[in-house]
Scaffold this active site. Structure first.
Site, PDB file in Angstrom:
ATOM      1  N   ASP A  68      -5.443   0.773   9.129  1.00 51.68           N
ATOM      2  CA  ASP A  68      -6.302   0.897   8.191  1.00 51.68           C
ATOM      3  C   ASP A  68      -7.373  -0.253   7.978  1.00 51.68           C
ATOM      4  O   ASP A  68      -7.774  -0.470   6.905  1.00 51.68           O
ATOM      5  CB  ASP A  68      -5.697   1.181   6.736  1.00 51.68           C
ATOM      6  CG  ASP A  68      -4.509   2.385   6.814  1.00 51.68           C
ATOM      7  OD1 ASP A  68      -4.782   3.114   7.506  1.00 51.68           O
ATOM      8  OD2 ASP A  68      -3.580   2.089   6.142  1.00 51.68           O
ATOM      9  N   ALA A 118      -2.179   8.438  11.340  1.00 49.67           N
ATOM     10  CA  ALA A 118      -3.330   7.971  11.400  1.00 49.67           C
ATOM     11  C   ALA A 118      -4.163   8.683  10.100  1.00 49.67           C
ATOM     12  O   ALA A 118      -4.216   9.811   9.961  1.00 49.67           O
ATOM     13  CB  ALA A 118      -3.941   8.021  12.741  1.00 49.67           C
ATOM     14  N   HIS A 163      -8.093   7.985   9.158  1.00 50.40           N
ATOM     15  CA  HIS A 163      -9.459   7.507   9.506  1.00 50.40           C
ATOM     16  C   HIS A 163     -10.756   8.255   8.607  1.00 50.40           C
ATOM     17  O   HIS A 163     -11.088   9.292   8.902  1.00 50.40           O
ATOM     18  CB  HIS A 163      -9.751   7.602  11.021  1.00 50.40           C
ATOM     19  CG  HIS A 163      -8.905   7.128  11.910  1.00 50.40           C
ATOM     20  ND1 HIS A 163      -8.883   7.078  13.275  1.00 50.40           N
ATOM     21  CD2 HIS A 163      -7.450   6.018  11.715  1.00 50.40           C
ATOM     22  CE1 HIS A 163      -7.876   6.256  13.602  1.00 50.40           C
ATOM     23  NE2 HIS A 163      -7.128   5.884  12.848  1.00 50.40           N
ATOM     24  N   THR A 209      -3.776   8.608   4.618  1.00 48.73           N
ATOM     25  CA  THR A 209      -2.894   9.868   4.887  1.00 48.73           C
ATOM     26  C   THR A 209      -1.854  10.064   3.711  1.00 48.73           C
ATOM     27  O   THR A 209      -1.424  11.113   3.529  1.00 48.73           O
ATOM     28  CB  THR A 209      -1.942   9.321   6.036  1.00 48.73           C
ATOM     29  OG1 THR A 209      -2.949   9.050   6.980  1.00 48.73           O
ATOM     30  CG2 THR A 209      -1.088  10.262   6.646  1.00 48.73           C
ATOM     31  N   LYS A 258     -14.784  -5.050   5.281  1.00 46.22           N
ATOM     32  CA  LYS A 258     -14.611  -5.013   3.932  1.00 46.22           C
ATOM     33  C   LYS A 258     -14.595  -6.441   3.568  1.00 46.22           C
ATOM     34  O   LYS A 258     -14.123  -7.027   2.695  1.00 46.22           O
ATOM     35  CB  LYS A 258     -13.130  -4.628   3.731  1.00 46.22           C
ATOM     36  CG  LYS A 258     -12.969  -3.066   4.181  1.00 46.22           C
ATOM     37  CD  LYS A 258     -11.511  -2.473   3.793  1.00 46.22           C
ATOM     38  CE  LYS A 258     -11.730  -1.713   2.428  1.00 46.22           C
ATOM     39  NZ  LYS A 258     -10.843  -0.952   2.247  1.00 46.22           N
TER      40      LYS A 258
HETATM   41  P1  GDP Z   1      -8.785   3.265   9.692  1.00 49.48           P
HETATM   42  O1  GDP Z   1      -7.587   3.956   9.636  1.00 49.48           O
HETATM   43  O2  GDP Z   1      -8.584   1.947  10.209  1.00 49.48           O
HETATM   44  O3  GDP Z   1      -9.946   4.121   9.902  1.00 49.48           O
HETATM   45  O4  GDP Z   1      -8.949   2.953   8.033  1.00 49.48           O
HETATM   46  P2  GDP Z   1      -8.756   3.720   6.760  1.00 49.48           P
HETATM   47  O5  GDP Z   1     -10.096   4.782   6.708  1.00 49.48           O
HETATM   48  O6  GDP Z   1      -7.663   4.139   6.750  1.00 49.48           O
HETATM   49  O7  GDP Z   1      -9.132   2.626   5.769  1.00 49.48           O
HETATM   50  C1  GDP Z   1     -10.381   1.856   5.646  1.00 49.48           C
HETATM   51  C2  GDP Z   1     -10.913   2.182   4.131  1.00 49.48           C
HETATM   52  O8  GDP Z   1     -12.045   1.128   4.016  1.00 49.48           O
HETATM   53  C3  GDP Z   1     -11.643   3.479   4.375  1.00 49.48           C
HETATM   54  O9  GDP Z   1     -11.566   3.951   2.747  1.00 49.48           O
HETATM   55  C4  GDP Z   1     -13.136   3.082   4.550  1.00 49.48           C
HETATM   56  O10 GDP Z   1     -14.164   3.901   4.076  1.00 49.48           O
HETATM   57  C5  GDP Z   1     -12.976   1.579   4.038  1.00 49.48           C
HETATM   58  N1  GDP Z   1     -14.118   0.753   4.703  1.00 49.48           N
HETATM   59  C6  GDP Z   1     -14.216   0.511   6.012  1.00 49.48           C
HETATM   60  N2  GDP Z   1     -15.036  -0.470   6.264  1.00 49.48           N
HETATM   61  C7  GDP Z   1     -15.462  -1.050   4.985  1.00 49.48           C
HETATM   62  C8  GDP Z   1     -16.477  -1.980   4.450  1.00 49.48           C
HETATM   63  O11 GDP Z   1     -17.025  -2.884   5.205  1.00 49.48           O
HETATM   64  N3  GDP Z   1     -16.195  -2.343   3.126  1.00 49.48           N
HETATM   65  C9  GDP Z   1     -15.629  -1.349   2.257  1.00 49.48           C
HETATM   66  N4  GDP Z   1     -15.840  -1.699   0.804  1.00 49.48           N
HETATM   67  N5  GDP Z   1     -15.002  -0.628   2.704  1.00 49.48           N
HETATM   68  C10 GDP Z   1     -14.976  -0.099   3.905  1.00 49.48           C
HETATM   69  P1  IMO Z   2      -4.125   4.336  10.958  1.00 52.12           P
HETATM   70  O1  IMO Z   2      -4.781   4.785  12.338  1.00 52.12           O
HETATM   71  C1  IMO Z   2      -1.294   2.043   8.534  1.00 52.12           C
HETATM   72  C2  IMO Z   2       2.787   2.696   9.517  1.00 52.12           C
HETATM   73  C3  IMO Z   2       3.448   3.547   8.535  1.00 52.12           C
HETATM   74  C4  IMO Z   2       4.842   2.755   8.628  1.00 52.12           C
HETATM   75  C5  IMO Z   2       5.108   2.668  10.164  1.00 52.12           C
HETATM   76  C6  IMO Z   2       5.812   3.830  10.819  1.00 52.12           C
HETATM   77  O2  IMO Z   2      -4.692   5.073   9.895  1.00 52.12           O
HETATM   78  O3  IMO Z   2      -4.773   2.856  10.891  1.00 52.12           O
HETATM   79  P2  IMO Z   2       5.138   6.425  11.440  1.00 52.12           P
HETATM   80  O4  IMO Z   2       4.795   7.548  10.436  1.00 52.12           O
HETATM   81  O5  IMO Z   2       3.991   5.973  12.348  1.00 52.12           O
HETATM   82  O6  IMO Z   2       6.548   6.413  12.183  1.00 52.12           O
HETATM   83  O7  IMO Z   2       5.086   5.058  10.406  1.00 52.12           O
HETATM   84  O8  IMO Z   2       3.764   2.686  10.698  1.00 52.12           O
HETATM   85  N1  IMO Z   2       1.630   3.245  10.196  1.00 52.12           N
HETATM   86  C7  IMO Z   2       0.326   3.039   9.592  1.00 52.12           C
HETATM   87  N2  IMO Z   2       0.007   2.270   8.482  1.00 52.12           N
HETATM   88  N3  IMO Z   2      -2.413   2.888   8.965  1.00 52.12           N
HETATM   89  C8  IMO Z   2      -2.055   3.714   9.923  1.00 52.12           C
HETATM   90  O9  IMO Z   2      -2.718   4.583  10.971  1.00 52.12           O
HETATM   91  C9  IMO Z   2      -0.558   4.025  10.484  1.00 52.12           C
HETATM   92  N4  IMO Z   2       0.213   4.654  11.335  1.00 52.12           N
HETATM   93  C10 IMO Z   2       1.658   4.387  11.091  1.00 52.12           C
HETATM   94  O10 IMO Z   2       2.979   3.289   7.197  1.00 52.12           O
HETATM   95  O11 IMO Z   2       4.845   1.486   8.002  1.00 52.12           O
HETATM   96 MG    MG Z   3      -5.990   4.612   8.153  1.00 47.68          MG
END
Ligand code: GDP
Ligand code: IMO
Ligand code: MG
Length: 427
Positions: A16, A42, A44, A302, A333
């Protein structure tokens, strides 16, 4: 090594970090975006200005490059694919008038994940009691376990329907003998059968397709899922996912040759977060942690679970840089820290009073590390409209430059908000 047409975007911490946002932005100048590992664990998020409003997309299985019409999206052999989840994501895009026809390809070697894998995931977690991993319950571990145990089903099994049904029933029966649960196999088989033609149309020899495209000079962007410290080998085992989200998994999970490697971008958050259980040396299990969670909207994309928050961990991120060989980083961020008077950085770990420069494998050791801290002044102003490095407040620049120095890796991109335009690119 860095001149190839294959660029990687990988999570450098516990997930994340904001991978989806950069994948979406950079996809504009790529021909193909591919996923290599993980599944619908995941999440995203991508925020895009469309039709006069900011729209949010969360991708679980479809690569985040899908919003650009010229981009072909590939789901690699290393992915565990839950077909219904993917089809729902596609339907959602179609409802919003995105033309996705012919733009999503699936490796013939990708593993198929069924609903019973999710049931088993939940049961295994329950049985672990207070040793729960805190999985996303998307069936990831059980599906990869089937693959490793050589009893799983793959996309190419759909070519022969009768054999598919036989393998499916054998796999389900195996699990039912171990876990004893009721299951509507006919309903799931019906879904697979009714979508079979469509799935077969999407199926390709993933490695041949991707290497062929790279050989022709096409540009491929690899979208990492999950993250380095969740890696089954290199992460905080057993509090990890069941795949290799590090650089090796990017190649194994697609079949792309290392000769094509180019830019390799590690995504790092300006502070740390973690969802699920497991060690977290810099965790702020207090009001400040909650303040950061609120400011950063740190709730799982998720599962909606609150993410644990803490200060930036340099030893952990250095470990990730060592493992992945990042050519540069995207610090995301930074804006979330806008209102803090002081910001702490964990610069090193000590174990039994001695400084260590390794990342401990043994969780008991990791749980005992003492942290050496450095305090930086905050900038107390909003970064959300800053579009260039020169316009960043001095203290924000100092924070970035100090992290860069401690990490020994250039910070090429700096995120100051969720939208595409809220990204500073340094020359
Ligand atoms: P990912 O799994 O790595 O793609 O990340 P996620 O989407 O799960 O979580 C990242 C969160 O941070 C999302 O809500 C993005 O929209 C947000 N985000 C990403 N870059 C930035 C940033 O530079 N600033 C802020 N405030 N939010 C961001
Ligand atoms: P993205 O791509 C954050 C974490 C779960 C748990 C561990 C095992 O969005 O960054 P699983 O369901 O994979 O067997 O869970 O891994 N986890 C993540 N945490 N972002 C993710 O994906 C994750 N994918 C798995 O929370 O601790
Ligand atoms: Mg994520």
């Amino acid at each position: 090594m860095t001149s190839g047409n294959l660029s990687l975007i990988l999570g450098a911490q516990w997930g994340d970090e904001g991978k989806g946002k950069l994948v979406d932005i950079l996809s504009e100048s790529f021909d193909i975006v591919a996923r290599a590992t993980g599944g619908a664990n995941a999440g995203h998020s991508v925020y895009v200005n469309m039709d006069g409003e900011t729209k949010k997309f969360v991708f679980h299985l479809i690569p985040s490059g899908i919003l650009y019409e010229h981009v072909i999206c590939v789901i690699g052999n290393g992915v565990v694919l839950h077909v219904e989840t993917m089809l729902k994501e596609l339907a959602n895009l179609e409802e919003q008038n995105f033309n996705i026809s012919g733009r999503v390809l699936i490796s013939d070697r990708a593993a198929l994940l069924f609903d019973y894998h999710k049931i088993i995931d939940g049961t295994q977690e329950d049985r672990k009691g207070d040793k729960k991993v805190g999985t996303t319950k998307r069936g990831i571990g059980p599906c990869y376990a089937d693959k490793i145990n050589r009893r799983g089903l793959r996309m190419c099994d759909l070519l022969n329907w009768d054999a598919f049904v036989e393998k499916y029933r054998a796999n389900l029966a195996w699990h039912q003998s171990v876990y004893d649960f009721e299951y509507d196999a006919e309903a799931e088989l019906e879904i697979m059968k009714s979508n079979r033609d469509r799935l077969l149309e999407m199926m390709v020899d993933g490695a041949a397709y991707l290497n062929g495209a790279l050989d022709e000079g096409k540009k491929v962007l690899l979208e990492g899922a999950n993250a380095c410290l969740l890696d089954i080998d290199h992460g905080t085992y057993p509090y990890v996912t069941s795949s290799n989200p590090t650089v090796g998994g990017a190649l194994t999970g697609t079949g792309m040759s290392a000769k094509h490697l180019g830019e390799n971008i590690g995504i790092v958050k300006a502070y740390m977060t973690r969802v699920g259980a497991g060690p977290f040396p810099t965790e702020l299990d207090n009001e400040l942690g909650e303040q950061i969670r609120e400011a950063g909207g740190e709730f799982g994309s998720t599962t909606g679970r609150p993410r644990r928050c803490g200060w930036f961990d340099v030893p952990l991120t250095r470990y990730s840089i060592m493992l992945n060989g990042f050519t540069n980083l995207n610090l995301t961020k930074l804006d979330v820290l806008d209102e803090l008077d002081e910001i702490q950085i964990a610069t090193s770990y000590k174990l039994n009073g001695e400084k260590i420069d390794r990342f401990p494998a043994l969780l008991e050791e990791l749980g005992q590390v003492e942290i050496e801290w450095e305090t930086m002044p905050g900038w107390n102003q909003s970064l959300k409209d800053v579009t260039s490095w020169d316009d960043l407040p001095e203290n924000a620049k100092k924070y970035v430059l100090r992290l860069e120095e401690l990490l020994g890796c250039p910070m090429k991109y700096i995120g100051v908000g969720q939208r595409r335009d809220q990204l500073i690119t340094r020359a």
